[in-house]
Design a protein around this motif. Structure first.
Motif, PDB file in Angstrom:
ATOM      1  N   ASN A 115       0.823  -1.212   0.000  1.00 21.08           N
ATOM      2  CA  ASN A 115       0.000   0.000   0.000  1.00 21.08           C
ATOM      3  C   ASN A 115       0.853   1.257   0.000  1.00 21.08           C
ATOM      4  OD1 ASN A 115      -2.603  -0.953  -0.206  1.00 21.08           O
ATOM      5  ND2 ASN A 115      -2.835  -1.228   1.998  1.00 21.08           N
ATOM      6  N   TYR A 116       1.907   1.263   0.774  1.00 19.25           N
ATOM      7  CA  TYR A 116       2.771   2.433   0.834  1.00 19.25           C
ATOM      8  C   TYR A 116       3.357   2.745  -0.542  1.00 19.25           C
ATOM      9  CZ  TYR A 116       6.906   5.264   1.527  1.00 19.25           C
ATOM     10  OH  TYR A 116       7.859   6.236   1.397  1.00 19.25           O
ATOM     11  N   PHE A 117       3.933   1.747  -1.191  1.00 18.41           N
ATOM     12  CA  PHE A 117       4.588   1.998  -2.474  1.00 18.41           C
ATOM     13  C   PHE A 117       3.590   2.327  -3.581  1.00 18.41           C
ATOM     14  CE2 PHE A 117       8.025  -0.429  -0.373  1.00 18.41           C
ATOM     15  CZ  PHE A 117       8.983   0.571  -0.429  1.00 18.41           C
ATOM     16  N   VAL A 118       2.462   1.663  -3.597  1.00 17.99           N
ATOM     17  CA  VAL A 118       1.479   1.941  -4.644  1.00 17.99           C
ATOM     18  C   VAL A 118       0.815   3.295  -4.425  1.00 17.99           C
ATOM     19  CG1 VAL A 118      -0.709   1.175  -5.652  1.00 17.99           C
ATOM     20  CG2 VAL A 118       1.080  -0.485  -5.177  1.00 17.99           C
ATOM     21  N   LEU A 119       0.430   3.569  -3.186  1.00 20.22           N
ATOM     22  CA  LEU A 119      -0.239   4.844  -2.918  1.00 20.22           C
ATOM     23  C   LEU A 119       0.728   6.024  -3.021  1.00 20.22           C
ATOM     24  CD1 LEU A 119      -2.653   3.843  -0.024  1.00 20.22           C
ATOM     25  CD2 LEU A 119      -3.189   4.186  -2.432  1.00 20.22           C
ATOM     26  N   SER A 120       2.016   5.784  -2.789  1.00 16.67           N
ATOM     27  CA  SER A 120       2.999   6.866  -2.952  1.00 16.67           C
ATOM     28  C   SER A 120       3.059   7.357  -4.384  1.00 16.67           C
ATOM     29  CB  SER A 120       4.380   6.403  -2.515  1.00 16.67           C
ATOM     30  OG  SER A 120       4.416   6.202  -1.135  1.00 16.67           O
ATOM     31  N   SER A 121       2.829   6.463  -5.312  1.00 12.37           N
ATOM     32  CA  SER A 121       2.852   6.872  -6.720  1.00 12.37           C
ATOM     33  C   SER A 121       1.655   7.759  -7.061  1.00 12.37           C
ATOM     34  CB  SER A 121       2.868   5.645  -7.633  1.00 12.37           C
ATOM     35  OG  SER A 121       1.654   4.936  -7.524  1.00 12.37           O
ATOM     36  N   LEU A 122       0.622   7.725  -6.248  1.00 12.79           N
ATOM     37  CA  LEU A 122      -0.563   8.539  -6.511  1.00 12.79           C
ATOM     38  C   LEU A 122      -0.419   9.984  -6.052  1.00 12.79           C
ATOM     39  CD1 LEU A 122      -3.427   6.076  -5.504  1.00 12.79           C
ATOM     40  CD2 LEU A 122      -2.460   6.485  -7.766  1.00 12.79           C
ATOM     41  N   PHE A 123       0.622  10.278  -5.281  1.00  9.53           N
ATOM     42  CA  PHE A 123       0.798  11.650  -4.795  1.00  9.53           C
ATOM     43  C   PHE A 123       1.069  12.633  -5.927  1.00  9.53           C
ATOM     44  CE2 PHE A 123       2.237   9.549  -0.687  1.00  9.53           C
ATOM     45  CZ  PHE A 123       0.997   9.695  -0.103  1.00  9.53           C
ATOM     46  N   SER A 124       1.392  12.125  -7.092  1.00  4.93           N
ATOM     47  CA  SER A 124       1.651  13.005  -8.234  1.00  4.93           C
ATOM     48  C   SER A 124       0.391  13.739  -8.684  1.00  4.93           C
ATOM     49  CB  SER A 124       2.244  12.215  -9.399  1.00  4.93           C
ATOM     50  OG  SER A 124       1.321  11.226  -9.831  1.00  4.93           O
ATOM     51  N   VAL A 125      -0.793  13.305  -8.235  1.00  6.18           N
ATOM     52  CA  VAL A 125      -2.026  14.003  -8.619  1.00  6.18           C
ATOM     53  C   VAL A 125      -2.128  15.372  -7.958  1.00  6.18           C
ATOM     54  CG1 VAL A 125      -3.292  11.858  -9.002  1.00  6.18           C
ATOM     55  CG2 VAL A 125      -3.508  13.022  -6.824  1.00  6.18           C
TER      56      VAL A 125
END
Length: 175
Positions: A115-125
């Protein structure tokens, strides 16, 4: 008279709460997200763009939490929790309950890291750099907290498992 494993009941309580939280976010969460003005104010979302970015982030995070991998991991965590309850309360086999607990802790930690690694990629929004950094740092702190809790739980369970195995080994030799 045998002592009750109070430590296991306490850890089981916290583990159950975490498992129910994971179950709710995976199986119950709505795919659409509405942001109220009060909540936006509490989150520090002042502009319309900040609010839109946050809604986009939340909708994408729900998609991640409802992915096939998330379903698999939460199912495994739940099965491990049920195994703990079965071995602890039905079979009264502390050693097997400890092994199931170790499995649940490891699976939960793997899922937390995922979850940490996948959701971290979403911070670009987030177009606002301050908000992006705030959510990234809170994400890192959450992972550190989960790591500390997993290490604590695992340490307690491993220590108690080794003591229990040693006691059972002595009992076998005495017979």
């Amino acid at each position: 008279m045998k002592k009750n494993p109070i430590y296991l009941y306490v850890l089981l309580f916290f583990s159950t709460v975490g498992t129910f939280n994971s179950l709710a976010s995976t199986f119950i969460s709505s795919k659409s997200f509405e942001l109220s003005d009060d909540f936006a104010k509490q989150m520090g979302l002042t502009t319309a763009q900040d609010k839109a970015d946050y809604v986009t982030y939340m909708e994408k995070s729900v998609q991640v939490n409802q992915s096939p991998f998330a379903f698999l991991m939460v199912s495994l965590i739940t099965i491990a929790l049920l195994a703990i309850i079965y071995f602890l309360f039905v079979k009264r086999d502390l050693l097997k309950a400890h092994y199931a607990f170790i499995g649940q802790i490891v699976i939960s930690y793997i899922f937390s890291c995922y979850n940490y690694f996948v959701l971290s990629s979403l911070f670009s929004v987030f177009s606002n750099e301050t908000l992006r950094q705030r959510y990234q740092s809170s994400s890192v702190l959450a992972l550190l907290l989960l790591t500390a809790l997993a290490a604590l739980f695992l340490g307690i369970i491993l220590y108690k498992t080794l003591r229990l195995r040693k006691l059972q080994g002595v009992e076998v030799l005495d017979k």
